[in-house]
Structure formats: C-alpha cells, structure tokens
Scaffold this motif. Structure first.
Motif, PDB file in Angstrom:
ATOM      1  N   MET A  18      -2.482  23.408 -27.768  1.00 60.97           N
ATOM      2  CA  MET A  18      -2.006  23.508 -26.380  1.00 60.97           C
ATOM      3  C   MET A  18      -3.151  23.647 -25.365  1.00 60.97           C
ATOM      4  SD  MET A  18       1.244  25.862 -25.556  1.00 60.97           S
ATOM      5  CE  MET A  18       2.527  25.132 -26.558  1.00 60.97           C
ATOM      6  N   LYS A  73      -4.461  17.467 -23.063  1.00 59.40           N
ATOM      7  CA  LYS A  73      -3.868  17.267 -21.741  1.00 59.40           C
ATOM      8  C   LYS A  73      -2.364  17.484 -21.861  1.00 59.40           C
ATOM      9  CE  LYS A  73      -3.940  13.927 -17.971  1.00 59.40           C
ATOM     10  NZ  LYS A  73      -4.336  12.571 -17.563  1.00 59.40           N
ATOM     11  N   HIS A  74      -1.815  17.085 -22.991  1.00 63.44           N
ATOM     12  CA  HIS A  74      -0.413  17.342 -23.286  1.00 63.44           C
ATOM     13  C   HIS A  74      -0.216  17.117 -24.780  1.00 63.44           C
ATOM     14  CE1 HIS A  74       3.658  18.165 -22.202  1.00 63.44           C
ATOM     15  NE2 HIS A  74       4.127  17.017 -22.616  1.00 63.44           N
ATOM     16  N   ASN A  75       0.829  17.706 -25.347  1.00 61.89           N
ATOM     17  CA  ASN A  75       1.127  17.380 -26.740  1.00 61.89           C
ATOM     18  C   ASN A  75       2.638  17.380 -26.982  1.00 61.89           C
ATOM     19  OD1 ASN A  75       1.841  20.109 -27.155  1.00 61.89           O
ATOM     20  ND2 ASN A  75      -0.158  20.622 -27.999  1.00 61.89           N
ATOM     21  N   TYR A  76       3.011  16.762 -28.080  1.00 63.68           N
ATOM     22  CA  TYR A  76       4.435  16.566 -28.400  1.00 63.68           C
ATOM     23  C   TYR A  76       4.702  16.890 -29.863  1.00 63.68           C
ATOM     24  CZ  TYR A  76       4.584  13.426 -24.273  1.00 63.68           C
ATOM     25  OH  TYR A  76       4.513  12.880 -23.023  1.00 63.68           O
ATOM     26  N   ARG A 115       9.425   6.329 -26.542  1.00 69.23           N
ATOM     27  CA  ARG A 115       9.156   6.897 -25.220  1.00 69.23           C
ATOM     28  C   ARG A 115       7.934   7.812 -25.271  1.00 69.23           C
ATOM     29  NH1 ARG A 115       9.959  11.864 -23.226  1.00 69.23           N
ATOM     30  NH2 ARG A 115      11.350  12.523 -24.886  1.00 69.23           N
ATOM     31  N   ILE A 157      -0.545   9.211 -20.299  1.00 71.22           N
ATOM     32  CA  ILE A 157      -1.163  10.482 -19.919  1.00 71.22           C
ATOM     33  C   ILE A 157      -2.645  10.489 -20.306  1.00 71.22           C
ATOM     34  CG2 ILE A 157      -1.200  12.975 -20.439  1.00 71.22           C
ATOM     35  CD1 ILE A 157       1.910  12.735 -20.750  1.00 71.22           C
ATOM     36  N   ARG A 214      -7.179  12.259 -14.583  1.00 68.75           N
ATOM     37  CA  ARG A 214      -8.347  12.715 -15.339  1.00 68.75           C
ATOM     38  C   ARG A 214      -8.013  12.518 -16.795  1.00 68.75           C
ATOM     39  NH1 ARG A 214     -11.234  18.648 -15.068  1.00 68.75           N
ATOM     40  NH2 ARG A 214     -12.794  18.230 -16.650  1.00 68.75           N
ATOM     41  N   ARG A 228       8.249  13.421 -14.301  1.00 68.50           N
ATOM     42  CA  ARG A 228       8.529  14.085 -13.036  1.00 68.50           C
ATOM     43  C   ARG A 228       7.364  14.958 -12.569  1.00 68.50           C
ATOM     44  NH1 ARG A 228      14.476  16.833 -12.697  1.00 68.50           N
ATOM     45  NH2 ARG A 228      14.520  16.954 -10.435  1.00 68.50           N
ATOM     46  N   GLY A 229       6.676  15.566 -13.513  1.00 72.31           N
ATOM     47  CA  GLY A 229       5.627  16.519 -13.146  1.00 72.31           C
ATOM     48  C   GLY A 229       4.234  15.916 -13.171  1.00 72.31           C
ATOM     49  N   TYR A 230       4.103  14.591 -13.167  1.00 70.49           N
ATOM     50  CA  TYR A 230       2.774  13.985 -13.340  1.00 70.49           C
ATOM     51  C   TYR A 230       2.603  12.795 -12.416  1.00 70.49           C
ATOM     52  CZ  TYR A 230      -1.230  11.837 -15.686  1.00 70.49           C
ATOM     53  OH  TYR A 230      -2.455  11.298 -15.974  1.00 70.49           O
ATOM     54  N   ASP A 259      -9.318  15.227 -10.198  1.00 77.97           N
ATOM     55  CA  ASP A 259      -8.596  16.433 -10.597  1.00 77.97           C
ATOM     56  C   ASP A 259      -8.710  17.484  -9.489  1.00 77.97           C
ATOM     57  OD1 ASP A 259      -7.566  18.714 -11.684  1.00 77.97           O
ATOM     58  OD2 ASP A 259      -8.923  18.807 -13.405  1.00 77.97           O
ATOM     59  N   PRO A 260      -7.624  17.739  -8.769  1.00 75.71           N
ATOM     60  CA  PRO A 260      -7.708  18.696  -7.648  1.00 75.71           C
ATOM     61  C   PRO A 260      -8.182  20.072  -8.094  1.00 75.71           C
ATOM     62  CG  PRO A 260      -5.507  17.691  -7.753  1.00 75.71           C
ATOM     63  CD  PRO A 260      -6.259  17.216  -8.959  1.00 75.71           C
ATOM     64  N   ALA A 261      -7.920  20.435  -9.348  1.00 76.12           N
ATOM     65  CA  ALA A 261      -8.291  21.771  -9.816  1.00 76.12           C
ATOM     66  C   ALA A 261      -9.805  21.942  -9.925  1.00 76.12           C
ATOM     67  CB  ALA A 261      -7.632  22.072 -11.160  1.00 76.12           C
ATOM     68  N   GLU A 262     -10.555  20.844  -9.988  1.00 74.50           N
ATOM     69  CA  GLU A 262     -12.015  20.964 -10.045  1.00 74.50           C
ATOM     70  C   GLU A 262     -12.596  21.286  -8.676  1.00 74.50           C
ATOM     71  OE1 GLU A 262     -13.849  21.512 -12.348  1.00 74.50           O
ATOM     72  OE2 GLU A 262     -12.546  20.927 -14.001  1.00 74.50           O
TER      73      GLU A 262
END
Lengths: 161, 556
Positions: free
Chosen positions: B122, B126-129, B139, B147, B152, B180-182, B303-306
């Motif tokens: 986690m 960047k993401h996991n499934y 999908r 992603i 980034r 929706r969140g990306y 990446d806005p967080a940087e």
C-alpha cells in the motif's frame, strides 16, 4: 491548530486502511476519525480531526488526493458548520446521587438510556465542549466506563461537498 | 468471447501493448503460466529471483518509456518484489506487478504461501488491487496501466487469486477508464506560465534545476529551447540526467551531495531557480534553510503534493513539464546573461570535475567506457560510489540513457535493470556500472541474461569495499572501517561469470582497460563481466556532507 476535514471516498474495502496508513506514514496526527456510508451508496464520508499548521493541512489534503479512492477533501476551517459528537457514559448512580445526575442530564438535554441498581448510562450529543463539560460534572459521581465517537461535520446551508 | 481469468489476463496485457513480462512462476500462478506455455506474441524472461524481475521491469520501463511488467507468485514471490516496487515508486517509474494469490476461499486463513501483498505494498504503490471476481479483471488491468503511466507515473500491483485465474468469464475490454478520484492536471495554468515567463525575463542569475519529470515527460527538446533562448544554465539531478545534454555549453552537470561544485555554487548564487519535475530531495538541497536562499523559486510539477512539500515556491505551476516548458520557451524573451555566464565559467575552470593520481582509477574506467561507446551506451548503475562516478564521468546526451535507483538507493538494482534495458534497447550497448558489493546482491541474474542471450556488460569497480559507506566512515567516523572491508571473501568474478556461461575478464593494470572494454564490446550473444581491480581508497568528490551547505563542500 485543529482542523476538521471531510474526505469523500469510494465505498470499497481497504479504503480506511489506505487513508489511515497515509496519515501515520507521513507523520500526521489523527485526533479523531468517523466514517459512514452516505446517501450515495458508492461513497463513504470520513470526518477527520487533525492537528497541524496550515502548511501541514495543505500537504495532508494534497497527499489524500493522490489516493485513487479519494474523491474530495474539504477543510472546514473558514466556513460555518454543524459539528456533533456522541458519547455514552456509564456513571455510578446511587440513591443519593440519582436526582442530581438526572437534573444535570436534563440541563444538558442528554438522555439516560440505560439504568441499573447502581448505574445510569447517559447518552449525550453535541459539540466537544458540551460533552467535555458534562463528563466533568458526571465524573465526581464516578464514571465507570465511557466511549466517545469522533466528530462528524456538515457545512451549514445548502452547500454540499 | 469466453475465456478463463488467466487467458483474460494475457489478452488484457496484449491489448495494453505489452511485449515482455519479467517473471518467476509458482504455485499460485500455475494457471497463468499454463497460458504462457502457448503464448508466442508476449515474451517471458525468466529471472532467477523475483526482486530481479521487478528491477528488470523497471529498467525496461526507464529505457523504453513504456510500462514494465513483472510477475511473481503469492507469498514469498510477492514479498521478493517489494524492494523493486519501492524502487520504482520512489523514482516514479511505471510498472505493473502481477502477483498470484492463494484461492479466495483461503485468503485470510494463513494458507501456504499466503501474504497480504496489497496490504504490504500500500505505501509503495500508486495503487493496488486484489481481484476477487474474474469479471472485474479486464477493467482492473485497463485501470492499472492507465494509473501507472499517467500523471506522476508509478507502480501498480494486481493480486490475482488462483481460483480467479480459473474462472470463466465473457471477455470484454473496456475502451475508457472511469476513475472518479483520479484526474491528473497536465496543462499548466496559462496565467501562471505568463508570470513565470516574466520572472525569467527579469532574472539576472537564473538557473534551471531539472529532475526525473523531464525524463518522464520527454521534455528535452523543449528544455533545450528554453535554456538557449533565455540563456539559462541548467543543472540536472541524478534522476534527470540526460534530460539536458551533459555536453551542452549551458550544462552544469549534477547538483547536490556529489554534484559539481559549479552547479552547487550556481544554485547558491542564483536569483531565480526554475525547478522542473523535481522534488528538492535532501541529497540535492543539503540543509534546507540555507539552500538557494537568494533565489526565488518557480516550481513546475505534475504532482501538486510536491509543490511546497520541501521548498515553498514563489510561483507554483501544476502541470506536465513538457507542456509547461514548451509554453515557457515560446513566451520568454531572447536574452543573454554574460556576467552570470562568465562567473559560472570561472567556477568551472576553478573547480573542474576531475580526479587525481595515476594508476587504475575507477573514474578512468568510466571515462574509457564512455570513449569506447562514443557516449551512446545505456548506462545502468548500482548504488554507492560506482553510481556517483558513473553520473560524474559518463556524460549523456539523451533522455533514458542513464538508469539508476535515485530515490530508494537500491543496491542490486543495476544488473537486473540492465537486463530490462537491454530487452528494451537491443540496438544499444547496455553497461551496468557496478561495485563489488552491489553486484553480489543480484548476481544470480547472470543465469537470466545467459539464458536470454543478452549481451549486457558489467563493469565491476572492484575496490574490495562497500565503498561509499567506507568513505563516510573514513571522513566522518575517524576512519573506523566497520564491516565494510569485503576484500577477503570477494569471489573470483571471472570464474563466477564463466560458471554461469558468461564471459569474464579481469583487469589489474590501467594499460589493459581499453582492450578489455573493446573485447567486451565484441560479445553479442551473452553477458560479459569485467572485474576492474581499481584503486581501493578513492573517495567520491566533491562532497557536501549530509545536511550541510555549499560552504561545507569538500572538493578533494
């Protein structure tokens, strides 16, 4: 400084772990956290109370947005909001103290939701200050057990997230 | 079309344009490997350790710009990928890691070879499934690749239980991704870009500080155009190396701890820093409070967080570096900064990047490799002194020519990553610049390279030390060489190479270097390992000690 933020997330397994994990690994402190489903079954809403300067809050918000399951982050800092917490307090109640406790509970518009020969269980909702005040008054009678929920928040007026 | 989950996986990879999988089979992946038995259009490179598979996918991604794919079984297979995934995460490299998992009914029961790999990865993906229904597989694969490669970039892991691989589904590959969140922001705000152009026009001592984002967005042409038009010197970080040609007259080389003195002085004296796709890492800034304190900062990052994480910029621009720099290059005025340039030239002549002494020096070896390959090899490094000398003494002209574990600093990265790079770039000579410590961390991949007939070259700068740690012990711990002298039990690398079926060459004299490199270059059907017995006590210089400032810089 304490901030209350609302986080709208996909209602999926593991999302709470992703969110909470982000806070701990980036060194952000969670003071309280409440989660529930919303009117949209695909979305859950978290209310998180965090302590930090504005810059820290900006980082938290930006890092949260990097999670795929986070849809929206709102900092309620500069807007009118309705905030509530709920507490259940099991307080010692004997023949001598019952009347006083009932009066106190009534003044706070709290409820006695369970009763035994030696205890009352009081339910109170409201802001953190109100709950703190009631707990302080009840504590002189002897609190045997208690539980508080995290804070939950909605914006006042027609505005929605 | 009806197919099993395992067939659907391969079909989905095909639709994503995957040419190669770096993998290692196991019980929880048997259905997938059974499909691979008949698969001809996707190459499978069998690695000898799952960590090697993750690094090879990473090296492939860095060299090609495509998404790298690695595969491992459940439990230890997945946990062995972890270092490779973390390496890719820290350097924003797009890979998709597929792990087998125990059957869904056994998940959570501590079954044989079960590990909670989505939980474990986690913080480093960047993401996991975790796929629990084979109908979701198409999908999820589509989303995973999307992603990994957009915004980034970064690694995505997909955990695939064995029963899901065997379920039969109706395969339909989605055309679009709905997340929706990306929604990464790739176009910089026009008014911000205008203000940035005005700041650049007014600056007297501007410096461009570029990082891995220049590589990720393939922005070399735009960057060169901007630098030349506005006459701005450019320093590229380890991650950005090659994103601006090292041999360009405006190039300052690398900044930071082992950067050039002139890059560090230029950043220190600059009145404007244009930071492009870079994150003000501590290895670049040293002590943050004193870093570039005379400069205003324009920070461009996807990446806005940087932005604002380490340094608060005067002007933030969220967007893709290529797009933003392209716009900036159009809007800035043509300019000249003769005084600033003259000052930098003075620093360059006063503190050139060089080394002292004769004999078989590691820097000389790298320079000779550069000469023999005409500066066109793909250079992959391990981590430590070898990495820094490679960055200093192998000037690169092209993006994606220099592959290194910058953020995580993973020893053992170089050789398997070089295998991935050689698969991606069969047309190029691929060199792993290694130390005698690092190479032993994934030496087993010699078997993978021999089996796949990959002519990767390994140059071991063998000094019998874990050299970078030895250097710190010498400089900062009173020369107390604690557990870093490994000379006694260093294997005979020539015999080792030969044991695997590779070619091994030993070099102990400076005069032998060119011939050894030339001989390695002639080998086209197997890896070649050259064991250079270099001067033992060489230090990487210059050096700004950790948390230090340019005033603390050691130059020799």
């Amino acid at each position: 400084m304490k901030h209350t933020i609302s986080v709208l997330v996909n209602n999926r397994p593991g999302v709470l772990a992703r969110t909470a994990g982000l806070f701990s690994r980036r060194g952000f402190n969670i003071e309280s956290l409440a989660v529930s489903a919303t009117n949209d079954p695909d979305i859950s809403r978290m209310t998180i109370v965090v302590d930090g300067q504005d810059q820290v809050l900006e980082q938290i918000s930006k890092q949260l947005y990097k999670l795929m399951d986070v849809i929206k982050v709102l900092d309620h800092q500069d807007e009118p909001v309705v905030t509530r917490e709920l507490a259940l307090v099991k307080v010692r109640a004997d023949a001598n103290s019952r009347a006083e406790i009932m009066q106190t509970v009534s003044i706070f518009r709290a409820n006695i939701v369970d009763i035994s020969e030696t205890t009352f269980t009081v339910e109170v909702t409201g802001g953190a200050d109100k709950i703190d005040a009631l707990i302080k008054l009840l504590s002189k009678h002897g609190i045997k057990e208690m539980m508080r929920t995290g804070r939950i928040v909605l914006s006042r007026g027609p505005r929605t997230a | 079309m009806q197919m099993t989950g395992a067939e659907a996986l391969l079909e989905a990879l095909r639709r994503e344009g995957v040419e190669v999988i770096f993998g290692y089979p196991g019980g929880a992946l048997l259905p997938v490997y059974d499909v691979l038995y008949d698969t001809k259009d996707i190459r499978h490179i069998l690695m000898r350790h799952e960590q090697g598979a993750a690094h090879a996918a990473d090296g492939y991604a860095r060299a090609s710009g495509k998404v790298g794919v690695c595969m491992a079984t459940s439990g230890p297979g997945g946990t062995n990928l972890v270092t490779g995934i973390a390496t890719a995460y820290m350097d924003s490299i797009p890979i998709v890691a597929i792990t087998g998992q125990v059957p869904t009914f056994a998940v959570g029961k501590d079954a044989f070879q079960e590990a909670d790999i989505t939980g474990i990865t986690m913080p480093i993906t960047k993401h996991n499934y975790l796929i629990t229904d084979a109908n979701e597989l198409p999908r999820i694969i589509k989303e995973a690749f999307h992603i990994a490669r957009t915004g980034r970039p970064g690694p995505v892991l997909i955990d695939l239980p064995r029963d899901v691989q065997q379920e039969t589904i109706e395969f339909k590959y989605p055309e679009k991704v709905r997340l929706r969140g990306y929604r990464p922001i790739t176009t910089g705000h026009a008014r911000m870009i205008e203000r940035a152009a005005a700041m650049i026009d007014e600056a007297e001592r501007p410096v461009i500080y570029g990082g891995g984002g220049v590589t990720a967005s393939d922005a070399q042409a735009e960057l060169v155009a901007l630098a030349e038009k506005a006459d701005i010197p450019v320093t590229m970080t380890l991650m950005g190396k090659g994103g601006f040609p090292d041999d360009h007259e405006l190039s300052l080389g690398m900044p930071g701890m082992h950067g050039t003195a002139y890059a560090n002085y230029a950043l220190h004296e600059a009145d404007l820093i244009i930071a492009l796709g870079t994150r003000f890492d501590d290895r670049v800034t040293g002590k943050l409070d004193t870093f570039a304190r005379r400069a205003k900062v324009i920070h461009v990052d996807v990446d806005p967080a940087e932005i604002g994480k380490n340094v608060k910029p005067a002007l933030p621009i969220v967007g893709d570096v290529k797009q933003v720099v392209g716009e900036l290059a159009k809007r800035v005025k043509e300019n000249k900064h003769p005084e600033w340039r003259k000052r930098i030239e003075e620093w360059k002549s006063q503190y050139p990047l060089t080394w002292k002494g004769e004999g078989l020096k590691p820097q000389y070896v790298i320079q000779e490799i550069w000469r023999a390959t005409e500066g066109r090899a793909v250079i992959v490094t391990e981590v430590g002194q070898n990495q820094m000398w490679a960055a200093q003494f192998y000037p690169c002209r092209e993006t994606r020519q220099f592959l290194t574990s910058g953020g995580l600093g993973t020893m053992g990265y170089g050789f398997p990553a070089a295998i991935g790079a050689q698969v991606a770039r069969p047309d190029r000579s691929v060199w792993d610049i290694a130390g005698d410590g690092s190479i032993q961390m994934n030496i087993q991949e010699l078997a993978s390279a021999v089996a796949a007939k990959l002519p990767v070259k390994i140059a071991i700068l063998n000094n019998g030390y874990l050299g970078m740690v030895r250097q710190w012990q010498t400089l900062f711990f009173h020369d107390r060489i604690s557990h870093t002298d490994i000379a006694e039990a260093t294997p005979d690398f020539v015999k080792l190479a030969e044991a695997y079926g590779a070619v091994g060459i030993r070099v102990t004299e400076k005069s032998e270097v060119p011939a050894a490199i030339a001989r390695a270059m002639e080998i086209t059907d197997r890896p070649c390992m050259i064991d250079f017995h270099v001067a033992r006590d060489e230090n990487v210089m210059p050096m700004v000690p950790a948390g230090g400032t340019v005033d603390d810089m050691l130059v020799d």
